[in-house]
Design a protein around this motif. Structure first.
Motif, PDB file in Angstrom:
ATOM      1  N   ILE A  94      86.027  69.326  -1.133  1.00  0.00           N
ATOM      2  CA  ILE A  94      85.917  67.882  -0.942  1.00  0.00           C
ATOM      3  C   ILE A  94      85.827  67.193  -2.297  1.00  0.00           C
ATOM      4  CG2 ILE A  94      84.774  68.187   1.285  1.00  0.00           C
ATOM      5  CD1 ILE A  94      82.148  67.271  -0.145  1.00  0.00           C
ATOM      6  N   VAL A  95      85.653  65.898  -2.280  1.00  0.00           N
ATOM      7  CA  VAL A  95      85.410  65.140  -3.519  1.00  0.00           C
ATOM      8  C   VAL A  95      83.914  65.211  -3.804  1.00  0.00           C
ATOM      9  CG1 VAL A  95      85.476  62.862  -4.599  1.00  0.00           C
ATOM     10  CG2 VAL A  95      87.358  63.604  -3.108  1.00  0.00           C
ATOM     11  N   ARG A  96      83.566  65.843  -4.893  1.00  0.00           N
ATOM     12  CA  ARG A  96      82.144  66.065  -5.191  1.00  0.00           C
ATOM     13  C   ARG A  96      81.594  64.923  -6.042  1.00  0.00           C
ATOM     14  NH1 ARG A  96      82.458  72.260  -7.150  1.00  0.00           N
ATOM     15  NH2 ARG A  96      84.380  71.457  -8.087  1.00  0.00           N
ATOM     16  N   ASN A  97      81.207  63.888  -5.353  1.00  0.00           N
ATOM     17  CA  ASN A  97      80.651  62.701  -5.984  1.00  0.00           C
ATOM     18  C   ASN A  97      79.336  62.388  -5.275  1.00  0.00           C
ATOM     19  OD1 ASN A  97      80.102  59.735  -6.160  1.00  0.00           O
ATOM     20  ND2 ASN A  97      81.907  59.761  -7.482  1.00  0.00           N
ATOM     21  N   ARG A  98      78.220  62.544  -5.992  1.00  0.00           N
ATOM     22  CA  ARG A  98      76.916  62.391  -5.348  1.00  0.00           C
ATOM     23  C   ARG A  98      76.727  61.007  -4.735  1.00  0.00           C
ATOM     24  NH1 ARG A  98      71.556  64.034  -5.066  1.00  0.00           N
ATOM     25  NH2 ARG A  98      72.008  66.038  -6.017  1.00  0.00           N
ATOM     26  N   ARG A  99      77.137  59.976  -5.440  1.00  0.00           N
ATOM     27  CA  ARG A  99      76.950  58.620  -4.920  1.00  0.00           C
ATOM     28  C   ARG A  99      77.720  58.411  -3.614  1.00  0.00           C
ATOM     29  NH1 ARG A  99      79.161  54.731  -8.020  1.00  0.00           N
ATOM     30  NH2 ARG A  99      77.905  53.139  -6.999  1.00  0.00           N
ATOM     31  N   LYS A 100      78.915  58.948  -3.545  1.00  0.00           N
ATOM     32  CA  LYS A 100      79.716  58.797  -2.335  1.00  0.00           C
ATOM     33  C   LYS A 100      79.166  59.650  -1.195  1.00  0.00           C
ATOM     34  CE  LYS A 100      83.938  57.572  -4.854  1.00  0.00           C
ATOM     35  NZ  LYS A 100      85.330  57.949  -5.176  1.00  0.00           N
ATOM     36  N   ILE A 101      78.686  60.834  -1.511  1.00  0.00           N
ATOM     37  CA  ILE A 101      78.080  61.693  -0.496  1.00  0.00           C
ATOM     38  C   ILE A 101      76.831  61.035   0.071  1.00  0.00           C
ATOM     39  CG2 ILE A 101      76.834  63.874  -0.140  1.00  0.00           C
ATOM     40  CD1 ILE A 101      78.826  65.130  -2.177  1.00  0.00           C
ATOM     41  N   GLU A 102      75.977  60.543  -0.805  1.00  0.00           N
ATOM     42  CA  GLU A 102      74.751  59.893  -0.346  1.00  0.00           C
ATOM     43  C   GLU A 102      75.060  58.611   0.429  1.00  0.00           C
ATOM     44  OE1 GLU A 102      72.577  59.475  -3.982  1.00  0.00           O
ATOM     45  OE2 GLU A 102      71.653  61.467  -3.819  1.00  0.00           O
ATOM     46  N   ALA A 103      76.110  57.896   0.004  1.00  0.00           N
ATOM     47  CA  ALA A 103      76.496  56.686   0.718  1.00  0.00           C
ATOM     48  C   ALA A 103      76.984  57.020   2.124  1.00  0.00           C
ATOM     49  CB  ALA A 103      77.590  55.943  -0.047  1.00  0.00           C
ATOM     50  N   THR A 104      77.705  58.119   2.273  1.00  0.00           N
ATOM     51  CA  THR A 104      78.193  58.524   3.593  1.00  0.00           C
ATOM     52  C   THR A 104      77.036  58.833   4.526  1.00  0.00           C
ATOM     53  OG1 THR A 104      80.230  59.404   2.616  1.00  0.00           O
ATOM     54  CG2 THR A 104      79.651  60.181   4.825  1.00  0.00           C
ATOM     55  N   ILE A 105      76.032  59.513   4.011  1.00  0.00           N
ATOM     56  CA  ILE A 105      74.845  59.810   4.817  1.00  0.00           C
ATOM     57  C   ILE A 105      74.134  58.503   5.188  1.00  0.00           C
ATOM     58  CG2 ILE A 105      72.602  60.966   4.838  1.00  0.00           C
ATOM     59  CD1 ILE A 105      73.868  63.016   2.842  1.00  0.00           C
ATOM     60  N   GLY A 106      73.983  57.629   4.212  1.00  0.00           N
ATOM     61  CA  GLY A 106      73.345  56.343   4.471  1.00  0.00           C
ATOM     62  C   GLY A 106      74.144  55.500   5.447  1.00  0.00           C
ATOM     63  N   ASN A 107      75.472  55.569   5.358  1.00  0.00           N
ATOM     64  CA  ASN A 107      76.324  54.800   6.265  1.00  0.00           C
ATOM     65  C   ASN A 107      76.241  55.335   7.694  1.00  0.00           C
ATOM     66  OD1 ASN A 107      77.093  53.193   4.133  1.00  0.00           O
ATOM     67  ND2 ASN A 107      79.112  54.096   3.898  1.00  0.00           N
ATOM     68  N   ALA A 108      76.006  56.635   7.830  1.00  0.00           N
ATOM     69  CA  ALA A 108      75.798  57.196   9.172  1.00  0.00           C
ATOM     70  C   ALA A 108      74.537  56.602   9.793  1.00  0.00           C
ATOM     71  CB  ALA A 108      75.699  58.713   9.102  1.00  0.00           C
ATOM     72  N   ARG A 109      73.496  56.488   8.995  1.00  0.00           N
ATOM     73  CA  ARG A 109      72.252  55.900   9.494  1.00  0.00           C
ATOM     74  C   ARG A 109      72.426  54.426   9.801  1.00  0.00           C
ATOM     75  NH1 ARG A 109      69.033  59.175   4.722  1.00  0.00           N
ATOM     76  NH2 ARG A 109      69.145  61.244   5.743  1.00  0.00           N
ATOM     77  N   ALA A 110      73.194  53.730   8.971  1.00  0.00           N
ATOM     78  CA  ALA A 110      73.460  52.319   9.226  1.00  0.00           C
ATOM     79  C   ALA A 110      74.278  52.142  10.502  1.00  0.00           C
ATOM     80  CB  ALA A 110      74.200  51.704   8.032  1.00  0.00           C
ATOM     81  N   THR A 111      75.175  53.084  10.760  1.00  0.00           N
ATOM     82  CA  THR A 111      75.978  53.045  11.984  1.00  0.00           C
ATOM     83  C   THR A 111      75.084  53.161  13.218  1.00  0.00           C
ATOM     84  OG1 THR A 111      77.941  53.971  10.891  1.00  0.00           O
ATOM     85  CG2 THR A 111      77.793  54.238  13.280  1.00  0.00           C
ATOM     86  N   ILE A 112      74.130  54.069  13.154  1.00  0.00           N
ATOM     87  CA  ILE A 112      73.196  54.239  14.270  1.00  0.00           C
ATOM     88  C   ILE A 112      72.356  52.980  14.453  1.00  0.00           C
ATOM     89  CG2 ILE A 112      71.158  55.535  15.032  1.00  0.00           C
ATOM     90  CD1 ILE A 112      72.418  57.990  13.648  1.00  0.00           C
TER      91      ILE A 112
END
Length: 204
Positions: A94-112
């Motif tokens: 995958i694209v190993r970018n910590r900020r993007k990975i953490e944003a994806t996790i945060g966006n999952a929580r925002a989706t919920i």
């Protein structure tokens, strides 16, 4: 030339015929409506990872992204911990970018968190433009619109990250909220979202 006509008479923009991956994506996915939460979360996540990179890079890694992000199930991704971040940072698929990975996790929580207020699908599609452009050339395709600016602000207010107006507009293109297929392309009008006059059709 902006449009390339194949042996079967089908016209496509030059970028769509630049690789087999692009060709399949253009002919089957790009610009087609996505109206389910998981599908939108996946597209949103991939657009975020694409920032600063080519879409070809993301397409090549898409299946691995799906594997390591639990099929982009927001409920699963929302439970990811720092250990999962480390796991993902070590995955060359995958694209190993910590900020993007953490944003994806945060966006999952925002989706919920959005679900009690109508959910991600409603938030995104409520910003459907009343009309779509009709670009004749690639130079006429814009990077943002008023609706992408408004949607970007609305998403940021709800805790989403990597959702700037340009990224959001790319999402809107990908999921059929604007029809940026060039006039003359065999795919123009395929989404069913806009009428022949370019006006948005009644949704629902």
């Amino acid at each position: 030339m902006d449009l390339i006509i194949d042996e079967g008479g089908r016209a496509r923009p030059s970028w769509a015929v630049s690789s087999p991956g692009y060709l399949q994506y253009y002919d089957t996915e790009w610009g087609m409506p996505v109206r389910d939460e998981r599908g939108l979360f996946e597209r949103l996540s991939l657009e975020a990872f694409q920032c600063g990179l080519s879409w070809a890079t993301i397409l090549a890694k898409r299946e691995r992204f799906r594997e390591v992000f639990a099929g982009f199930d927001p409920d699963e991704v929302a439970t990811f911990t720092e250990a999962d971040v480390q796991r993902l940072m070590a995955d060359a698929g995958i694209v190993r970018n910590r900020r993007k990975i953490e944003a994806t996790i945060g966006n999952a929580r925002a989706t919920i968190d959005l679900r009690p207020d109508g959910g991600l699908v409603q938030l995104i599609w409520s910003h459907l433009p009343q009309s779509t452009p009709a670009p004749q050339t690639m130079d006429e395709i814009r990077a943002v619109c008023d609706e992408s600016v408004a949607l970007s602000k609305a998403m940021k207010k709800r805790g989403f990250r990597f959702v700037g107006p340009t990224t959001v507009y790319a999402l809107m293109q990908a999921i059929g909220m604007v029809d940026d297929h060039l006039v003359g392309s065999w795919r123009r009008g395929s989404s069913g979202v806009f009428g022949s006059d370019g006006r948005a059709l009644p949704q629902g």
